[in-house]
Design a protein around this motif. Structure first.
Motif, PDB file in Angstrom:
ATOM      1  N   ASP A  76       2.395  -1.306   4.714  1.00  0.00           N
ATOM      2  CA  ASP A  76       2.797  -0.258   3.827  1.00  0.00           C
ATOM      3  C   ASP A  76       3.917  -0.060   3.370  1.00  0.00           C
ATOM      4  OD1 ASP A  76      -0.624   0.595   4.839  1.00  0.00           O
ATOM      5  OD2 ASP A  76      -0.084   0.286   6.818  1.00  0.00           O
ATOM      6  N   PHE A 108       1.121  -1.011  -0.222  1.00  0.00           N
ATOM      7  CA  PHE A 108      -0.265  -0.538   0.220  1.00  0.00           C
ATOM      8  C   PHE A 108       1.030   1.086   0.182  1.00  0.00           C
ATOM      9  CE2 PHE A 108      -2.742  -3.283   1.379  1.00  0.00           C
ATOM     10  CZ  PHE A 108      -3.820  -2.863   0.340  1.00  0.00           C
ATOM     11  N   GLN A 115      -3.246   5.364  -0.427  1.00  0.00           N
ATOM     12  CA  GLN A 115      -3.741   3.626  -0.074  1.00  0.00           C
ATOM     13  C   GLN A 115      -1.912   3.635   1.182  1.00  0.00           C
ATOM     14  OE1 GLN A 115      -6.061   3.200  -0.922  1.00  0.00           O
ATOM     15  NE2 GLN A 115      -6.433   4.180  -2.770  1.00  0.00           N
ATOM     16  N   CYS A 116      -1.395   4.394   0.714  1.00  0.00           N
ATOM     17  CA  CYS A 116      -0.992   3.921   2.529  1.00  0.00           C
ATOM     18  C   CYS A 116      -0.970   4.260   3.208  1.00  0.00           C
ATOM     19  CB  CYS A 116       0.969   4.870   2.432  1.00  0.00           C
ATOM     20  SG  CYS A 116       2.261   4.516   3.431  1.00  0.00           S
ATOM     21  N   GLY A 117      -1.002   3.214   4.233  1.00  0.00           N
ATOM     22  CA  GLY A 117      -1.891   3.088   6.064  1.00  0.00           C
ATOM     23  C   GLY A 117      -2.718   2.674   5.690  1.00  0.00           C
ATOM     24  N   ARG A 118      -3.247   2.081   4.752  1.00  0.00           N
ATOM     25  CA  ARG A 118      -4.971   1.520   4.906  1.00  0.00           C
ATOM     26  C   ARG A 118      -4.575   0.252   4.525  1.00  0.00           C
ATOM     27  NH1 ARG A 118      -8.759   3.433   0.834  1.00  0.00           N
ATOM     28  NH2 ARG A 118     -10.333   3.323   1.728  1.00  0.00           N
ATOM     29  N   ALA A 119      -3.356   0.001   4.822  1.00  0.00           N
ATOM     30  CA  ALA A 119      -2.948  -2.316   5.095  1.00  0.00           C
ATOM     31  C   ALA A 119      -3.668  -2.470   5.489  1.00  0.00           C
ATOM     32  CB  ALA A 119      -2.001  -2.085   4.947  1.00  0.00           C
ATOM     33  N   ASP A 140       8.387   6.051   6.897  1.00  0.00           N
ATOM     34  CA  ASP A 140       6.985   5.287   7.691  1.00  0.00           C
ATOM     35  C   ASP A 140       6.381   5.321   8.918  1.00  0.00           C
ATOM     36  OD1 ASP A 140       6.435   3.465   5.404  1.00  0.00           O
ATOM     37  OD2 ASP A 140       8.394   3.224   6.113  1.00  0.00           O
ATOM     38  N   THR A 173       1.478   2.121  11.386  1.00  0.00           N
ATOM     39  CA  THR A 173       1.007   1.495  10.590  1.00  0.00           C
ATOM     40  C   THR A 173       1.624   0.270  10.081  1.00  0.00           C
ATOM     41  OG1 THR A 173       2.758   2.603   8.671  1.00  0.00           O
ATOM     42  CG2 THR A 173       0.596   3.082   9.547  1.00  0.00           C
TER      43      THR A 173
END
Length: 306
Positions: free
Chosen positions: A210, A151, A155-159, A189, A193
């Motif tokens: 993520d 992700f 979309q990063c942080g939505r895993a 990062d 997350t």
């Protein structure tokens, strides 16, 4: 029947790539190649193959989509797969790395890392990405090949959200491990997350991460996930549950709210396509092209020439 199957999109190389992968991985073979004539991309080859006893599908359907590392395949070289021999597992990982490296691009060179004594991430000459890892045999067993979701970008942080969503859609599911980025860690990062997690949907394990690093890729149709449905009821359940982008709905394809592409298809469609004559396959192809959510009855009627 393998309920969930990874699907690879190629311009023209699906059959060639499948034969190559079958030569690289243990217990692998190409099981069928079906020509679909008269698609929007021209004539397209549908290829079904097995890698280390796991089913894959691929299509040659033109240059519209290209696979990228947002979806890769983690390959576990567990000594338990090699009669408990760490040496044999290490030899095999180096052999597979060497073959996949020919014409490929190393995203992370094969080496020792804090999480594994032998690991490397390679994008092969066809654009498919593989994470090869010498697995610790003391952990809970995992299959040799696992689809891995990265992700990135928006979309990063939505895993973690995605994992929980997928496990809510597939009733036969369970969570595995979950490791979060720590406070004060190096790099961009965000603490908390997902650094690494895995989860199981039906008979298939997945991993998710993520990454806040700058990446020039994201989820697309280059690699999608096929859900094989037993009947129309299952099709009618999974399609609206997963679909979040109406304009992406076509021929059983859909895109979820995280940007991951899925294909919700009846298993009977594959069976008819594989066993059918070219004329029967052409009739099915023309019947499914106008569809968004697939309908089994018209597809069977088309196969029968009704």
């Amino acid at each position: 029947m393998q309920k969930i199957v990874p699907h690879l999109w190629f311009d023209k190389e699906a059959a060639e790539a499948a034969e190559f992968y079958a030569s690289v991985f243990p217990e692998s073979r190409v099981t069928s190649i079906t020509r679909m004539e008269g698609t929007p991309s021209g004539d397209a080859d549908m290829v079904i193959f097995e890698l280390w006893n796991q089913k894959f599908m691929a299509v040659s359907a033109g240059p519209l989509f290209k696979p990228n590392p947002s979806i890769s395949f983690m390959v576990n070289f567990d000594p338990l797969f090699f009669n408990g021999s760490q040496e044999s597992a290490r030899e095999k990982i180096d052999e597979v790395w060497s073959k996949l490296s020919q014409g490929g691009n190393a995203l992370m060179p094969i080496d020792e890392y804090p999480f594994s004594k032998r690991y490397g991430w390679i994008q092969d000459k066809y654009g498919i990405s593989w994470q090869l890892i010498l697995t610790n045999p003391d952990g809970e067993p995992r299959p040799p090949i696992i689809t891995s979701l990265l992700f990135v970008g928006d979309q990063c942080g939505r895993a973690e959200e995605a994992i929980n969503f997928y496990c809510s859609v597939f009733t036969n599911s369970r969570l595995g491990s979950l490791h979060r980025y720590p406070e004060g860690g190096p790099g961009p990062d965000k603490p908390g997350t997902v650094m690494f997690a895995d989860f199981k949907l039906e008979d298939s394990w997945f991993t998710a991460m993520d990454s806040a690093h700058a990446h020039k890729f994201g989820f697309n149709e280059g690699i999608s996930i096929v859900v094989n449905c037993e009947d129309q009821q299952e099709l009618d359940y999974f399609f609206p549950k997963l679909s979040a982008v109406p304009e992406a709905e076509q021929c059983g394809w859909l895109k979820d709210k995280f940007g991951v592409s899925w294909q919700v298809t009846p298993i009977v469609l594959e069976e008819l396509m594989v066993k059918g004559t070219q004329e029967e396959v052409n009739r099915i192809t023309q019947a499914l092209l106008p569809m968004k959510r697939l309908e089994i009855a018209p597809l069977v009627s088309a196969f029968e020439g009704k």
